[in-house]
Design a protein around this motif. Structure first.
Motif, short mmCIF file in Angstrom:
data_model
loop_
_atom_site.label_atom_id
_atom_site.label_comp_id
_atom_site.label_asym_id
_atom_site.label_seq_id
_atom_site.Cartn_x
_atom_site.Cartn_y
_atom_site.Cartn_z
N UNK A 1 64.11 44.08 -8.55
CA UNK A 1 64.10 45.26 -9.40
C UNK A 1 63.55 44.94 -10.80
N UNK A 2 63.07 45.98 -11.44
CA UNK A 2 62.51 45.85 -12.79
C UNK A 2 63.56 45.26 -13.73
N UNK B 1 53.82 45.51 -13.11
CA UNK B 1 54.06 46.55 -12.12
C UNK B 1 55.56 46.80 -12.00
N UNK B 2 55.93 48.03 -11.72
CA UNK B 2 57.32 48.31 -11.38
C UNK B 2 57.54 47.97 -9.91
N UNK B 3 58.82 47.86 -9.51
CA UNK B 3 59.13 47.65 -8.09
C UNK B 3 58.58 48.80 -7.27
N UNK B 4 58.66 50.00 -7.82
CA UNK B 4 58.16 51.16 -7.08
C UNK B 4 56.66 51.05 -6.83
N UNK B 5 55.91 50.67 -7.85
CA UNK B 5 54.46 50.51 -7.66
C UNK B 5 54.14 49.39 -6.67
N UNK B 6 54.83 48.25 -6.85
CA UNK B 6 54.56 47.10 -5.97
C UNK B 6 54.88 47.44 -4.52
N UNK B 7 55.96 48.20 -4.30
CA UNK B 7 56.33 48.61 -2.95
C UNK B 7 55.24 49.49 -2.34
N UNK B 8 54.72 50.41 -3.15
CA UNK B 8 53.66 51.30 -2.63
C UNK B 8 52.40 50.51 -2.29
N UNK B 9 52.08 49.52 -3.11
CA UNK B 9 50.89 48.68 -2.85
C UNK B 9 51.05 47.96 -1.51
N UNK B 10 52.21 47.34 -1.32
CA UNK B 10 52.44 46.58 -0.08
C UNK B 10 52.39 47.51 1.13
N UNK B 11 53.06 48.66 1.01
CA UNK B 11 53.11 49.57 2.15
C UNK B 11 51.73 50.14 2.46
N UNK B 12 50.94 50.44 1.42
CA UNK B 12 49.58 50.95 1.66
C UNK B 12 48.72 49.86 2.31
N UNK C 1 57.67 40.36 -6.75
CA UNK C 1 58.31 41.67 -6.87
C UNK C 1 58.63 42.19 -5.47
N UNK C 2 57.65 42.11 -4.57
CA UNK C 2 57.87 42.53 -3.18
C UNK C 2 57.17 41.55 -2.25
N UNK C 3 57.84 41.19 -1.14
CA UNK C 3 57.26 40.43 -0.04
C UNK C 3 57.60 41.17 1.24
N UNK C 4 56.63 41.37 2.12
CA UNK C 4 56.93 41.90 3.46
C UNK C 4 56.14 41.09 4.50
N UNK C 5 56.85 40.66 5.54
CA UNK C 5 56.23 39.90 6.64
C UNK C 5 56.39 40.69 7.93
N UNK D 1 45.50 48.10 -0.53
CA UNK D 1 46.83 48.31 -1.11
C UNK D 1 46.76 48.66 -2.58
N UNK D 2 45.97 47.89 -3.32
CA UNK D 2 45.91 48.09 -4.78
C UNK D 2 45.22 49.40 -5.12
N UNK D 3 44.12 49.68 -4.45
CA UNK D 3 43.39 50.93 -4.74
C UNK D 3 44.19 52.15 -4.27
N UNK D 4 45.08 51.92 -3.32
CA UNK D 4 45.90 53.02 -2.81
C UNK D 4 46.77 53.67 -3.88
N UNK D 5 47.05 52.95 -4.97
CA UNK D 5 47.82 53.61 -6.05
C UNK D 5 46.97 53.74 -7.32
N UNK D 6 45.64 53.68 -7.13
CA UNK D 6 44.76 53.98 -8.24
C UNK D 6 44.58 52.84 -9.23
N UNK D 7 44.91 51.61 -8.79
CA UNK D 7 44.69 50.46 -9.67
C UNK D 7 43.46 49.69 -9.18
#
Lengths: 142, 142, 142, 142
Positions: free
Chosen positions: C44-45, D3-14, D39-43, D131-137
Motif C-alpha cells: 500500500x501507498x 505510482x499508487x497501488x491502485x495504478x500499479x495494480x491496473x498496470x499489472x492487470x492490463x 508495489x505489485x507482483x503477480x505470477x 500494461x503501462x499504456x493501458x493507464x495512459x502512461x
C-alpha cells in the motif's frame, strides 16, 4: 575416512523407521561426511521446506565445533552471544539444537555426522541415535 | 502435488543402478519437489564435494525457468549473458547444463525435478531419464 | 496443489479491504505457493520499503517450519537462540512474528501461506485471517 | 513521486489481459516504485519459480542504470563483461533482457518501472508496454 553411501543410506533409513515407530512429525534426516558435505538427505512427506537446511545445520554444526548437538545446545544456552556470532561466521551452517550427532566407529574415529529436524529436539536426537546405532556405529551427541 | 519420499527414493536408486551399469564416474543425484526443495539426495563414494550443489542447481534450474536441462543448455549457448545474469539473480541456484529434467506424470502435471552431476552432461542426463522412467513417470529434458 | 493466481489475488484484496475498514497503517500483503514462491504481492501507498521482505519472511517462515506465525512467535520467545540461528540458516527468509499463516483447505491440505506486515503483529494477523477466510479457506496461525 | 497501488495494480492487470489475448506462456509481472521496491507482483499459474526474481531484475535493472530494457539488452550485447560485473555489483538485481521498461508520465517524470518474464523477450516487452499504456502512461523501453 568416511561413511560409504551404502552405510549412510542404512543410517537414514533406520532413523526414519524409528521415527515412524514413534509416530513423530514428518522429519528430514541428513548424513554428512567428515568434510561437512552431504552423502544422503531424505525429507518425509509433509515436512516443512526449511527442514533440509535445519537438519544440515545440526549435522554441520557438530563437525564445525567437533562436539555433538546436545553439547552444542548446552553451550549455546550458556553463551548465546557466541552462538549468534557462530551463525554469522558459519554463514548459517550451524544450528545449536539437539538432533545432531558426530558419527564415530568403536575406536572413536570420526566418520561423519547426522542431523535430524522436524519434531522436538529430544525426539530428533532419538532418531539420530537410532539410525547410527542401527549399523553398529557410535552416535556422539556430546 | 509432489512426489512422495518413497517415489523420489526409487527414482534416485534406479538412476544410480543405471550409473553403475554404465560404469560412470561417481555421481550425485537429487530429486526436488515442485517448489525446489530436496526430497532425496545421494552422493556416491568418491564424488566431488560440490556435486550436491551442482545436482541441486541442475534440478532447481529446470523449475526456475519451467524448462528441462537440455533446453536450458541450448538457451544458455544462444544467450550466455542472460544466463550469467540468472546465476546471480538466482543466487547460484541454476546450472544451465544437461543432467536436469522436470518430472511429470503421464498427463503432464509437474511433480518435481531431478538433477544429476559427476560425469559428462549426456551421461548425467541418461541417468536422470532412467531414474524417472524407472517408476513410470516422464522425464522432460526440454 | 497450490492456490491459483485468481484465488491469491482475492485473498490479498480481501485482506486489504479489511485493513482499510480497520484503518490500519499502510500494509504489505504477500501470498506464497507451498514451495515458498510469490503468487501475489501488494504494498500500500506509504508502506516502508522493507515491508515486502518482512511480509515474505512471515509467510515463508510458516512454510519453512510447517507452523503458523503465532506458533512461531511463541516458539521464538521460548528459544530465541534457535530462531537467531534460523535467521541465518534460512538466509533471512524467516520472521518469527504474528502476521503469517498457513493457508489450508477444509480438509487440511496445504495450499500456500500468507504474510502481512506494516501494523502491530495482532492487526497484521487479523488481516491475514480475514483475507484467507474471505474466500472460504482456512488460515492456520498455529 | 511514485505510482499508487491502485495504478500499479491496473498496470499489472492490463498487462496480464494482453498476455492472455496473445496466448503467451505463463508470465510474472512486477511493478516497482522509483526506489526499486515492489508495489505489485503477480505470477500466473504454471510460471517457473524463478520468474518473480527475473521480472524483478528486469524492472530493477531499468532503474539501476536509468535506461529501458531494450537499451540494456543492446548495451549488454556490446559489452558483456560490464554486465557480468553489474550482475555481481547489483547482487543479482539486474537482468539485461527485453521485458523491462521505465514508467514515466507524459512529461517524462519517472514514476517507477515494470518487468515481465516468462515468454520470449519481445513478447514480455509487448506485455510491459500494453500494461503501462493501458493507464495512459509512457513505457520507456530505451
Amino acid at each position: 575416512m568416511a561413511l560409504s553411501l551404502s552405510q549412510a543410506s542404512e543410517i537414514v533409513d533406520a532413523g526414519l523407521r524409528k521415527a515412524r515407530e514413534l509416530e513423530l512429525r514428518p522429519l528430514t534426516v541428513t548424513v554428512l561426511d567428515p568434510g561437512g558435505h552431504p552423502i544422503v538427505v531424505k525429507r518425509e512427506d509433509g515436512a516443512g521446506i526449511l527442514r533440509p537446511q535445519i537438519a544440515h545445520a545440526k549435522a554441520w554444526g557438530c563437525l564445525g565445533t567437533g562436539a555433538g548437538g546436545a553439547a552444542g545446545a548446552r553451550h549455546a544456552t550458556r553463551d548465546p552471544s557466541f552462538f549468534a556470532a557462530l551463525a554469522a561466521i558459519s554463514e548459517g551452517r550451524i544450528a545449536s539444537s539437539r538432533g545432531g550427532a558426530l558419527i564415530r566407529d568403536k575406536d572413536g574415529t570420526l566418520l561423519g555426522s547426522i542431523g535430524v529436524s522436524g519434531d522436538r529436539p529430544d525426539n530428533d536426537e532419538a532418531v539420530a541415535v537410532a539410525g547410527v546405532e542401527g549399523i553398529g556405529l557410535v552416535a556422539d551427541v556430546g
